[in-house]
Design a protein around this motif. Structure first.
Motif, PDB file in Angstrom:
ATOM      1  N   ARG A 190      85.946 -38.571 -37.790  1.00  0.00           N
ATOM      2  CA  ARG A 190      85.525 -39.191 -36.533  1.00  0.00           C
ATOM      3  C   ARG A 190      86.354 -40.456 -36.367  1.00  0.00           C
ATOM      4  NH1 ARG A 190      79.538 -39.507 -36.321  1.00  0.00           N
ATOM      5  NH2 ARG A 190      79.877 -37.326 -35.827  1.00  0.00           N
ATOM      6  N   GLN A 242      84.681 -42.079 -40.448  1.00  0.00           N
ATOM      7  CA  GLN A 242      84.099 -41.262 -41.511  1.00  0.00           C
ATOM      8  C   GLN A 242      84.650 -39.849 -41.421  1.00  0.00           C
ATOM      9  OE1 GLN A 242      79.779 -41.221 -40.444  1.00  0.00           O
ATOM     10  NE2 GLN A 242      80.149 -39.058 -40.033  1.00  0.00           N
ATOM     11  N   ARG A 282      71.402 -56.759 -39.390  1.00  0.00           N
ATOM     12  CA  ARG A 282      72.680 -56.496 -38.725  1.00  0.00           C
ATOM     13  C   ARG A 282      73.342 -57.812 -38.353  1.00  0.00           C
ATOM     14  NH1 ARG A 282      73.637 -50.872 -38.944  1.00  0.00           N
ATOM     15  NH2 ARG A 282      71.619 -49.836 -38.779  1.00  0.00           N
ATOM     16  N   THR A 326      73.790 -54.176 -43.622  1.00  0.00           N
ATOM     17  CA  THR A 326      73.725 -52.722 -43.622  1.00  0.00           C
ATOM     18  C   THR A 326      72.589 -52.273 -44.525  1.00  0.00           C
ATOM     19  OG1 THR A 326      75.082 -50.714 -43.816  1.00  0.00           O
ATOM     20  CG2 THR A 326      75.238 -52.271 -45.616  1.00  0.00           C
ATOM     21  N   MET A 327      72.384 -50.974 -44.594  1.00  0.00           N
ATOM     22  CA  MET A 327      71.530 -50.390 -45.616  1.00  0.00           C
ATOM     23  C   MET A 327      72.439 -50.071 -46.794  1.00  0.00           C
ATOM     24  SD  MET A 327      68.382 -49.393 -46.250  1.00  0.00           S
ATOM     25  CE  MET A 327      67.399 -48.818 -44.856  1.00  0.00           C
ATOM     26  N   GLY A 383      75.438 -40.292 -37.237  1.00  0.00           N
ATOM     27  CA  GLY A 383      75.785 -40.302 -38.655  1.00  0.00           C
ATOM     28  C   GLY A 383      74.540 -40.515 -39.493  1.00  0.00           C
ATOM     29  N   ASP A 384      74.738 -40.890 -40.765  1.00  0.00           N
ATOM     30  CA  ASP A 384      73.628 -40.988 -41.716  1.00  0.00           C
ATOM     31  C   ASP A 384      72.504 -41.877 -41.194  1.00  0.00           C
ATOM     32  OD1 ASP A 384      75.041 -39.455 -43.559  1.00  0.00           O
ATOM     33  OD2 ASP A 384      76.036 -41.223 -44.394  1.00  0.00           O
ATOM     34  N   VAL A 406      69.327 -44.024 -41.621  1.00  0.00           N
ATOM     35  CA  VAL A 406      68.793 -44.759 -42.773  1.00  0.00           C
ATOM     36  C   VAL A 406      67.483 -45.478 -42.462  1.00  0.00           C
ATOM     37  CG1 VAL A 406      71.025 -45.079 -43.904  1.00  0.00           C
ATOM     38  CG2 VAL A 406      70.245 -46.766 -42.219  1.00  0.00           C
ATOM     39  N   PHE A 407      67.067 -45.477 -41.201  1.00  0.00           N
ATOM     40  CA  PHE A 407      65.855 -46.212 -40.848  1.00  0.00           C
ATOM     41  C   PHE A 407      65.297 -45.683 -39.532  1.00  0.00           C
ATOM     42  CE2 PHE A 407      63.505 -49.798 -38.990  1.00  0.00           C
ATOM     43  CZ  PHE A 407      62.699 -50.152 -40.061  1.00  0.00           C
ATOM     44  N   GLU A 459      61.977 -46.353 -36.748  1.00  0.00           N
ATOM     45  CA  GLU A 459      60.825 -47.153 -36.350  1.00  0.00           C
ATOM     46  C   GLU A 459      60.059 -46.354 -35.295  1.00  0.00           C
ATOM     47  OE1 GLU A 459      61.525 -51.562 -36.295  1.00  0.00           O
ATOM     48  OE2 GLU A 459      61.016 -51.232 -34.193  1.00  0.00           O
ATOM     49  N   VAL A 507      63.058 -46.511 -32.628  1.00  0.00           N
ATOM     50  CA  VAL A 507      64.438 -46.861 -32.962  1.00  0.00           C
ATOM     51  C   VAL A 507      64.903 -45.980 -34.114  1.00  0.00           C
ATOM     52  CG1 VAL A 507      65.940 -48.689 -33.860  1.00  0.00           C
ATOM     53  CG2 VAL A 507      64.147 -49.256 -32.221  1.00  0.00           C
ATOM     54  N   GLU A 566      68.134 -45.868 -36.766  1.00  0.00           N
ATOM     55  CA  GLU A 566      69.308 -46.607 -37.215  1.00  0.00           C
ATOM     56  C   GLU A 566      70.111 -45.777 -38.209  1.00  0.00           C
ATOM     57  OE1 GLU A 566      69.105 -50.707 -38.135  1.00  0.00           O
ATOM     58  OE2 GLU A 566      67.099 -50.956 -37.283  1.00  0.00           O
ATOM     59  N   SER A 567      71.413 -45.726 -37.968  1.00  0.00           N
ATOM     60  CA  SER A 567      72.306 -45.133 -38.958  1.00  0.00           C
ATOM     61  C   SER A 567      72.939 -46.269 -39.749  1.00  0.00           C
ATOM     62  CB  SER A 567      73.373 -44.295 -38.274  1.00  0.00           C
ATOM     63  OG  SER A 567      74.235 -45.128 -37.536  1.00  0.00           O
ATOM     64  N   VAL A 568      73.816 -45.934 -40.691  1.00  0.00           N
ATOM     65  CA  VAL A 568      74.479 -46.990 -41.450  1.00  0.00           C
ATOM     66  C   VAL A 568      75.145 -47.974 -40.493  1.00  0.00           C
ATOM     67  CG1 VAL A 568      76.207 -47.507 -43.204  1.00  0.00           C
ATOM     68  CG2 VAL A 568      74.907 -45.400 -43.363  1.00  0.00           C
ATOM     69  N   LYS A 569      75.769 -47.428 -39.434  1.00  0.00           N
ATOM     70  CA  LYS A 569      76.583 -48.273 -38.568  1.00  0.00           C
ATOM     71  C   LYS A 569      75.908 -48.708 -37.275  1.00  0.00           C
ATOM     72  CE  LYS A 569      80.277 -49.172 -39.315  1.00  0.00           C
ATOM     73  NZ  LYS A 569      80.685 -50.366 -40.088  1.00  0.00           N
ATOM     74  N   ALA A 570      74.892 -47.990 -36.811  1.00  0.00           N
ATOM     75  CA  ALA A 570      74.442 -48.229 -35.438  1.00  0.00           C
ATOM     76  C   ALA A 570      72.923 -48.257 -35.313  1.00  0.00           C
ATOM     77  CB  ALA A 570      75.008 -47.151 -34.516  1.00  0.00           C
ATOM     78  N   VAL A 571      72.462 -48.944 -34.271  1.00  0.00           N
ATOM     79  CA  VAL A 571      71.045 -49.010 -33.922  1.00  0.00           C
ATOM     80  C   VAL A 571      70.876 -48.338 -32.569  1.00  0.00           C
ATOM     81  CG1 VAL A 571      69.105 -50.547 -33.459  1.00  0.00           C
ATOM     82  CG2 VAL A 571      70.888 -51.243 -35.084  1.00  0.00           C
TER      83      VAL A 571
END
Lengths: 364, 128
Positions: free
Chosen positions: A17, A29, A299, A318-319, B36-37, B39-40, B42, B58, B60-65
């Motif tokens: 991507r 990724q 964030r 991040t997580m 993507g992955d 991870v959270f 809500e 909500v 959330e992925s590793v990169k985005a909300v």
């Protein structure tokens, strides 16, 4: 028009991507950030970092020039050694964080951030023009180098299959000039993941050959291509600064967590006076590691609170794929920087529990 | 990429399973893939009133909300309690184990505004 590395087609072929990053069309990724992150921690990963810039300094006055330009002490370098450093503006803000390669007393190479390469080169020319450094020449070689980072516990074993260079003899933050799969390359024991590994610099025409050769010989060890997404989570777990987040023209190296490379005992360098003043009066903010004590993902730009009072801001978060908990780097008021300080992160109008923790977040 | 025929969809990439006056809501295969992955997650509490087109949760992925929007108005009568502890289920099973909430519809006419599988698939194709 986005710039492309010589591996752009190779990334697309692998199903990456692609995203815009610092003016470049880069893979974020391939199979997933978490999977790629864990591959680097547990086996090995291959990164296309050809977007990084390279700027050469040559001439009899090279060291004197570099000493004025950078905040670390380049006089400590020996031939074949690499140093993490930064350029500052006179007011103490950061132009860029860089690595510096010493080939010999009159030949150095800077590796600089992709988005900053042109700005850095202009700054370097200005510093050269305004100072007295006879015989120093600069060349922006950013288009003349492709760069790969091979990172992870299996990196050395993998690279050894493609080179006769004695890799064990290259110590951390040192480099050798060698040949990899028939391609002349600078082989550098550096990287930005916290893992053992190497960065390779070589001619762009050989990029696809080396990329494929490494992936091929590394397959049995679990080597996979890694995108920028995992590069970011990997560096974050190690508390490595990212320009534009922890370092910027508005954030000094003393605030941004790279005080350890700021050699205020050097006779002079650009920004030294401002940074000495800041050291004497105390920095207004300090970079700390923050870990969530409640569920939530911190964030960049989220506010940090002590009680009801805002005391800082998240610069990166991040997580953590390894810890499976929210982690962040944050600039906070110095009185809130002690390890164990209870804070909260403002996430969507709620205050979510967190605390200042020891860094790096994971022990390597 | 899957677009189950029996579901309805929104342009915000939620799917809707209609059973009498109850609808189950999640995010589509396309949405989880784009994120993507995960991870959270809500989610609202049971009893919350949600309004069509307004965010109710909500992801959330590793990169985005990303906000998740209510496809219909009504009362949240059940939430997927497994999700906060296993948000990755949204990636592995977006249409089944990854369901998010069940809403008791307050205005059945709103269902007419949802897309069918073909229309949503066409909409997604235009996004790429």
């Amino acid at each position: 028009m986005l710039k492309k590395t010589p591996l752009n087609d190779a990334h697309r072929k692998l199903g990456a991507r692609m995203v815009e990053f610092g003016g470049w069309d880069m893979p974020v990724q391939y199979r997933g950030v978490i999977e790629e992150h864990l591959a680097v921690r547990n086996a090995a990963g291959l990164f296309d970092v050809s977007h990084m810039g390279e700027i050469e300094v040559r001439g009899p006055g090279a060291l004197a020039y570099i000493q004025e330009l950078t905040i670390n002490d380049a006089a400590r370098l020996v031939n074949g050694q690499v140093q993490y450093s930064a350029f500052c503006y006179p007011h103490g803000g950061v132009v860029d964080d860089v690595t510096l390669y010493r080939f010999d007393a009159e030949h150095y190479l800077f590796c600089v951030n992709a988005a900053n390469a042109d700005k850095d080169f202009a700054w370097m020319e200005q510093v050269l023009a305004e100072g007295d450094f006879p015989g120093v020449t600069l060349r922006n070689l950013s288009n003349d180098f492709a760069q790969l980072a091979l990172q992870g516990p299996a990196a050395e074993a993998i690279l050894a299959r493609l080179t006769a260079t004695d890799l064990a003899a290259i110590r951390y933050y040192h480099f050798a000039e060698g040949v990899v799969d028939g391609v002349p390359a600078i082989i550098s024991r550096t990287g930005y993941t916290g893992e053992a590994g190497f960065e390779l610099y070589f001619a762009p025409a050989a990029a696809e050959q080396l990329w494929n050769a490494l992936l091929e010989v590394g397959r049995e060890d679990g080597l996979v291509p890694i995108g920028l997404g995992a590069r970011d989570t990997l560096r974050l777990e190690m508390k490595y600064a990212l320009y534009g987040h922890e370092l910027s023209p508005e954030i000094s190296p003393l605030e941004g967590g790279i005080g350890w490379i700021t050699k205020l005992d050097k006779p002079s360098f650009i920004g030294a006076a401002a940074l000495r003043r800041q050291q004497e009066t105390g920095v207004p903010r300090r970079l700390v590691g923050v870990q969530m004590t409640e569920a939530g993902v911190p964030r960049a730009d989220y506010p940090l609170f002590a009680g009801a009072e805002q005391v800082g801001v998240v610069t990166s978060g991040t997580m953590s794929p390894v810890l499976r908990v929210g982690i962040a780097l944050a600039l906070v008021r110095p009185d809130c920087a002690a390890i164990g300080t209870r804070l909260s992160v403002g996430i969507r109008n709620r205050q979510v529990g967190a605390e200042v923790v020891k860094t790096p977040f994971i022990q390597k | 990429m899957e677009f189950p025929e029996e579901l309805k969809y929104t342009e915000e990439h939620e799917w809707v399973l209609i059973e009498e006056e109850l609808v189950t809501v999640g995010i589509t295969d396309f949405a989880q893939d784009a994120l993507g992955d995960v991870v959270f997650v809500e989610l609202p509490e049971v009893g919350t009133m949600v309004e069509v087109g307004k965010p109710f949760g909500v992801v959330e992925s590793v990169k985005a909300v990303s906000d998740v929007y209510a496809p219909v108005s009504g009362e949240v009568v059940e939430v997927n309690e497994e999700l906060p502890d296993a948000p990755e289920v949204i990636n592995t099973s977006p249409y089944e184990d990854g369901w998010m909430i069940k809403i008791r519809l307050s205005d059945p006419a709103q269902l007419d505004d949802l897309l069918d599988a073909d229309a949503y698939q066409e909409f997604v194709a235009e996004q790429d």
